[in-house]
Design a protein around this motif. Structure first.
Motif, PDB file in Angstrom:
ATOM      1  N   PRO A 109       0.808  -1.222   0.000  1.00  0.00           N
ATOM      2  CA  PRO A 109       0.000   0.000   0.000  1.00  0.00           C
ATOM      3  C   PRO A 109       0.842   1.274   0.000  1.00  0.00           C
ATOM      4  CG  PRO A 109      -0.020  -1.028   2.164  1.00  0.00           C
ATOM      5  CD  PRO A 109       0.709  -1.975   1.245  1.00  0.00           C
ATOM      6  N   HIS A 110       2.139   1.127   0.286  1.00  0.00           N
ATOM      7  CA  HIS A 110       3.015   2.301   0.367  1.00  0.00           C
ATOM      8  C   HIS A 110       3.732   2.571  -0.955  1.00  0.00           C
ATOM      9  CE1 HIS A 110       2.234   2.044   4.643  1.00  0.00           C
ATOM     10  NE2 HIS A 110       2.606   0.786   4.604  1.00  0.00           N
ATOM     11  N   CYS A 111       4.390   1.531  -1.500  1.00  0.00           N
ATOM     12  CA  CYS A 111       5.167   1.742  -2.722  1.00  0.00           C
ATOM     13  C   CYS A 111       4.566   1.018  -3.929  1.00  0.00           C
ATOM     14  CB  CYS A 111       6.611   1.295  -2.514  1.00  0.00           C
ATOM     15  SG  CYS A 111       6.787  -0.506  -2.300  1.00  0.00           S
ATOM     16  N   HIS A 112       3.477   0.285  -3.705  1.00  0.00           N
ATOM     17  CA  HIS A 112       2.739  -0.400  -4.766  1.00  0.00           C
ATOM     18  C   HIS A 112       3.560  -1.441  -5.510  1.00  0.00           C
ATOM     19  CE1 HIS A 112      -0.577   2.304  -3.999  1.00  0.00           C
ATOM     20  NE2 HIS A 112       0.278   3.299  -4.025  1.00  0.00           N
ATOM     21  N   SER A 113       4.556  -1.992  -4.822  1.00  0.00           N
ATOM     22  CA  SER A 113       5.303  -3.093  -5.402  1.00  0.00           C
ATOM     23  C   SER A 113       4.578  -4.396  -5.112  1.00  0.00           C
ATOM     24  CB  SER A 113       6.700  -3.167  -4.791  1.00  0.00           C
ATOM     25  OG  SER A 113       7.413  -1.995  -5.054  1.00  0.00           O
TER      26      SER A 113
END
Ligand SMILES: [Zn+2]
Length: 66
Positions: free
Chosen positions: A34-38
């Motif tokens: 949810p933070h870097c969408h990796s």
């Protein structure tokens, strides 16, 4: 005609659900951070993203039909 089961069906279902749930909880799941969408793989519960090291809290919403 009626068929009677001698096994305790509710007890059996509880046991099956318990085993299924523990198996699901011991696996890792591919999620989008949810933070870097990796796309990363994390176990259930709190863990850190391997890319951005932010906390991810994965909750499985397990429901059984019936
Ligand atoms: Zn991340």
């Amino acid at each position: 005609m009626s068929v009677k089961f001698k096994i305790d069906e509710r007890k059996l279902m509880r046991e099956v659900q318990k085993q299924a749930t523990s198996k699901l909880n011991s696996q890792t799941y591919e999620v989008e951070c949810p933070h870097c969408h990796s796309k990363i793989r994390v176990p259930v519960g709190k863990s850190l993203c391997s890319i951005c090291h932010n906390e991810i809290n994965l909750n499985l919403d397990i429901t059984f039909e019936g």
